[in-house]
Design a protein around this motif. Sequence first.
Motif, PDB file in Angstrom:
ATOM      1  N   TYR A 115       0.838  -1.198   0.000  1.00 27.64           N
ATOM      2  CA  TYR A 115       0.000   0.000   0.000  1.00 27.64           C
ATOM      3  C   TYR A 115       0.875   1.252   0.000  1.00 27.64           C
ATOM      4  CZ  TYR A 115      -3.793   3.203   0.976  1.00 27.64           C
ATOM      5  OH  TYR A 115      -4.704   4.248   0.886  1.00 27.64           O
ATOM      6  N   MET A 116       1.882   1.263   0.857  1.00 22.15           N
ATOM      7  CA  MET A 116       2.770   2.436   0.924  1.00 22.15           C
ATOM      8  C   MET A 116       3.573   2.607  -0.366  1.00 22.15           C
ATOM      9  SD  MET A 116       1.940   3.922   3.665  1.00 22.15           S
ATOM     10  CE  MET A 116       3.206   5.191   3.631  1.00 22.15           C
ATOM     11  N   LEU A 117       3.901   1.512  -1.026  1.00 23.06           N
ATOM     12  CA  LEU A 117       4.599   1.597  -2.314  1.00 23.06           C
ATOM     13  C   LEU A 117       3.682   2.214  -3.368  1.00 23.06           C
ATOM     14  CD1 LEU A 117       7.191   1.019  -3.858  1.00 23.06           C
ATOM     15  CD2 LEU A 117       6.373  -1.320  -4.218  1.00 23.06           C
ATOM     16  N   GLY A 118       2.410   1.827  -3.378  1.00 26.63           N
ATOM     17  CA  GLY A 118       1.457   2.439  -4.303  1.00 26.63           C
ATOM     18  C   GLY A 118       1.274   3.918  -4.019  1.00 26.63           C
ATOM     19  N   PHE A 119       1.220   4.278  -2.742  1.00 18.50           N
ATOM     20  CA  PHE A 119       1.107   5.688  -2.352  1.00 18.50           C
ATOM     21  C   PHE A 119       2.328   6.460  -2.847  1.00 18.50           C
ATOM     22  CE2 PHE A 119       0.914   9.245   0.658  1.00 18.50           C
ATOM     23  CZ  PHE A 119      -0.439   9.565   0.583  1.00 18.50           C
ATOM     24  N   THR A 120       3.495   5.833  -2.755  1.00 17.75           N
ATOM     25  CA  THR A 120       4.726   6.456  -3.253  1.00 17.75           C
ATOM     26  C   THR A 120       4.645   6.688  -4.759  1.00 17.75           C
ATOM     27  OG1 THR A 120       6.004   5.377  -1.507  1.00 17.75           O
ATOM     28  CG2 THR A 120       7.241   6.186  -3.409  1.00 17.75           C
ATOM     29  N   LEU A 121       4.202   5.679  -5.491  1.00 20.81           N
ATOM     30  CA  LEU A 121       4.057   5.814  -6.948  1.00 20.81           C
ATOM     31  C   LEU A 121       3.174   7.011  -7.310  1.00 20.81           C
ATOM     32  CD1 LEU A 121       3.622   2.133  -8.146  1.00 20.81           C
ATOM     33  CD2 LEU A 121       5.170   3.799  -9.182  1.00 20.81           C
ATOM     34  N   ALA A 122       2.109   7.201  -6.557  1.00 30.51           N
ATOM     35  CA  ALA A 122       1.168   8.275  -6.857  1.00 30.51           C
ATOM     36  C   ALA A 122       1.657   9.653  -6.435  1.00 30.51           C
ATOM     37  CB  ALA A 122      -0.174   7.988  -6.179  1.00 30.51           C
ATOM     38  N   LYS A 123       2.408   9.731  -5.360  1.00 31.28           N
ATOM     39  CA  LYS A 123       2.747  11.032  -4.779  1.00 31.28           C
ATOM     40  C   LYS A 123       4.129  11.576  -5.139  1.00 31.28           C
ATOM     41  CE  LYS A 123      -0.941  12.099  -2.451  1.00 31.28           C
ATOM     42  NZ  LYS A 123      -1.699  13.308  -2.801  1.00 31.28           N
ATOM     43  N   ASP A 124       5.117  10.715  -5.331  1.00 29.05           N
ATOM     44  CA  ASP A 124       6.480  11.198  -5.563  1.00 29.05           C
ATOM     45  C   ASP A 124       6.762  11.277  -7.065  1.00 29.05           C
ATOM     46  OD1 ASP A 124       9.129  11.887  -5.626  1.00 29.05           O
ATOM     47  OD2 ASP A 124       9.837  10.158  -4.493  1.00 29.05           O
ATOM     48  N   PRO A 125       6.791  12.491  -7.627  1.00 23.70           N
ATOM     49  CA  PRO A 125       7.016  12.623  -9.068  1.00 23.70           C
ATOM     50  C   PRO A 125       8.416  12.185  -9.505  1.00 23.70           C
ATOM     51  CG  PRO A 125       7.042  14.774  -8.019  1.00 23.70           C
ATOM     52  CD  PRO A 125       6.647  13.779  -6.960  1.00 23.70           C
ATOM     53  N   ASN A 126       9.344  12.069  -8.563  1.00 27.14           N
ATOM     54  CA  ASN A 126      10.712  11.663  -8.904  1.00 27.14           C
ATOM     55  C   ASN A 126      10.970  10.178  -8.694  1.00 27.14           C
ATOM     56  OD1 ASN A 126      11.517  14.382  -9.462  1.00 27.14           O
ATOM     57  ND2 ASN A 126      11.523  14.722  -7.261  1.00 27.14           N
ATOM     58  N   PHE A 127       9.955   9.432  -8.255  1.00 24.04           N
ATOM     59  CA  PHE A 127      10.135   8.003  -8.018  1.00 24.04           C
ATOM     60  C   PHE A 127      10.603   7.353  -9.320  1.00 24.04           C
ATOM     61  CE2 PHE A 127       8.415   3.633  -7.144  1.00 24.04           C
ATOM     62  CZ  PHE A 127       9.223   3.383  -6.041  1.00 24.04           C
ATOM     63  N   PRO A 128      11.688   6.590  -9.270  1.00 22.12           N
ATOM     64  CA  PRO A 128      12.347   6.135 -10.499  1.00 22.12           C
ATOM     65  C   PRO A 128      11.732   4.915 -11.191  1.00 22.12           C
ATOM     66  CG  PRO A 128      13.586   5.420  -8.598  1.00 22.12           C
ATOM     67  CD  PRO A 128      12.457   6.264  -8.079  1.00 22.12           C
ATOM     68  N   PHE A 129      10.564   4.468 -10.756  1.00 22.62           N
ATOM     69  CA  PHE A 129       9.950   3.301 -11.373  1.00 22.62           C
ATOM     70  C   PHE A 129       8.540   3.619 -11.846  1.00 22.62           C
ATOM     71  CE2 PHE A 129      12.880   1.597  -8.129  1.00 22.62           C
ATOM     72  CZ  PHE A 129      13.749   0.941  -8.979  1.00 22.62           C
ATOM     73  N   THR A 130       8.118   2.892 -12.866  1.00 16.78           N
ATOM     74  CA  THR A 130       6.747   3.015 -13.344  1.00 16.78           C
ATOM     75  C   THR A 130       5.875   2.004 -12.602  1.00 16.78           C
ATOM     76  OG1 THR A 130       6.997   1.343 -15.076  1.00 16.78           O
ATOM     77  CG2 THR A 130       7.579   3.637 -15.664  1.00 16.78           C
ATOM     78  N   CYS A 131       4.590   2.207 -12.690  1.00 16.28           N
ATOM     79  CA  CYS A 131       3.663   1.267 -12.081  1.00 16.28           C
ATOM     80  C   CYS A 131       3.824  -0.116 -12.716  1.00 16.28           C
ATOM     81  CB  CYS A 131       2.230   1.782 -12.248  1.00 16.28           C
ATOM     82  SG  CYS A 131       1.005   0.778 -11.413  1.00 16.28           S
ATOM     83  N   LYS A 132       4.014  -0.163 -14.011  1.00 20.47           N
ATOM     84  CA  LYS A 132       4.175  -1.441 -14.710  1.00 20.47           C
ATOM     85  C   LYS A 132       5.414  -2.189 -14.201  1.00 20.47           C
ATOM     86  CE  LYS A 132       4.654  -3.505 -19.215  1.00 20.47           C
ATOM     87  NZ  LYS A 132       3.699  -3.976 -20.132  1.00 20.47           N
ATOM     88  N   GLU A 133       6.520  -1.475 -14.009  1.00 17.70           N
ATOM     89  CA  GLU A 133       7.742  -2.113 -13.495  1.00 17.70           C
ATOM     90  C   GLU A 133       7.518  -2.679 -12.095  1.00 17.70           C
ATOM     91  OE1 GLU A 133      10.923   0.667 -15.968  1.00 17.70           O
ATOM     92  OE2 GLU A 133      10.265   1.278 -13.971  1.00 17.70           O
ATOM     93  N   ILE A 134       6.792  -1.936 -11.261  1.00 16.40           N
ATOM     94  CA  ILE A 134       6.500  -2.406  -9.906  1.00 16.40           C
ATOM     95  C   ILE A 134       5.577  -3.618  -9.963  1.00 16.40           C
ATOM     96  CG2 ILE A 134       5.422  -1.825  -7.696  1.00 16.40           C
ATOM     97  CD1 ILE A 134       8.197  -0.538  -8.112  1.00 16.40           C
ATOM     98  N   GLU A 135       4.569  -3.581 -10.810  1.00 16.84           N
ATOM     99  CA  GLU A 135       3.668  -4.736 -10.957  1.00 16.84           C
ATOM    100  C   GLU A 135       4.442  -5.979 -11.392  1.00 16.84           C
ATOM    101  OE1 GLU A 135       0.792  -3.518 -13.837  1.00 16.84           O
ATOM    102  OE2 GLU A 135      -0.296  -2.249 -12.420  1.00 16.84           O
ATOM    103  N   GLN A 136       5.324  -5.825 -12.371  1.00 16.28           N
ATOM    104  CA  GLN A 136       6.125  -6.959 -12.840  1.00 16.28           C
ATOM    105  C   GLN A 136       7.028  -7.489 -11.727  1.00 16.28           C
ATOM    106  OE1 GLN A 136       7.986  -5.085 -16.233  1.00 16.28           O
ATOM    107  NE2 GLN A 136       6.555  -6.055 -17.670  1.00 16.28           N
ATOM    108  N   ALA A 137       7.613  -6.582 -10.954  1.00 15.89           N
ATOM    109  CA  ALA A 137       8.498  -6.984  -9.855  1.00 15.89           C
ATOM    110  C   ALA A 137       7.709  -7.736  -8.785  1.00 15.89           C
ATOM    111  CB  ALA A 137       9.194  -5.761  -9.265  1.00 15.89           C
ATOM    112  N   ILE A 138       6.519  -7.257  -8.461  1.00 16.77           N
ATOM    113  CA  ILE A 138       5.675  -7.936  -7.472  1.00 16.77           C
ATOM    114  C   ILE A 138       5.331  -9.338  -7.960  1.00 16.77           C
ATOM    115  CG2 ILE A 138       3.327  -7.949  -6.499  1.00 16.77           C
ATOM    116  CD1 ILE A 138       3.631  -4.877  -6.192  1.00 16.77           C
TER     117      ILE A 138
END
Length: 178
Positions: free
Chosen positions: A129-152
């Motif tokens: 949940y906190m990782l998803g919140f990070t994806l949504a809030k931090d514009p500098n986060f170095p990963f895309t949602c797709k990359e995180i989904e694949q990693a999960i």
Amino acid sequence: MKYQIVIAGVGGQGAVFLVKVLSIAASLAGQKCLGTENHGMSQRGGSVSCYVKLGDFYAPAIDEGQADLLIALEATEALRNLHYLKPNAGTVIVNATSEFPEVAYKVYHTDAFSKARNKAFPIDALNVYMLGFTLAKDPNFPFTCKEIEQAITKMNPKLAEKNINVLHQAINDAKAKA
């Protein structure tokens, strides 16, 4: 690109899982990655601080004042690890109530504990949940949602669907909170 992340929590919250997910995401994105998995007191409910470094680094530890991002799975651990952030430039993503104190960093908070207690998602997915919140809030986060989904999915295929649903729930909650 060089980017440094501190993940802080207490034992059992899944900080080590997040290091592994981000390391896999880095591999999928073709980025160099170093990560630490601090197990010390993690098995006894104590403080856990883990590091992820992306780019040309040679040692996995993050020095004081060098991190770009702090993902805190618990409010006290956020405060305990603030010194790792770049002065006046770091970002804090924290599981905390609106009473989290003002600090000299950009802070995004969500009360994930309350959401889990209210059965919005399983407590064992708080880290995702906190990782998803990070994806949504931090514009500098170095990963895309797709990359995180694949990693999960690579990390644990059996629980991937549940975790990806929680990831998207957090993203949607964060956007609704904006």
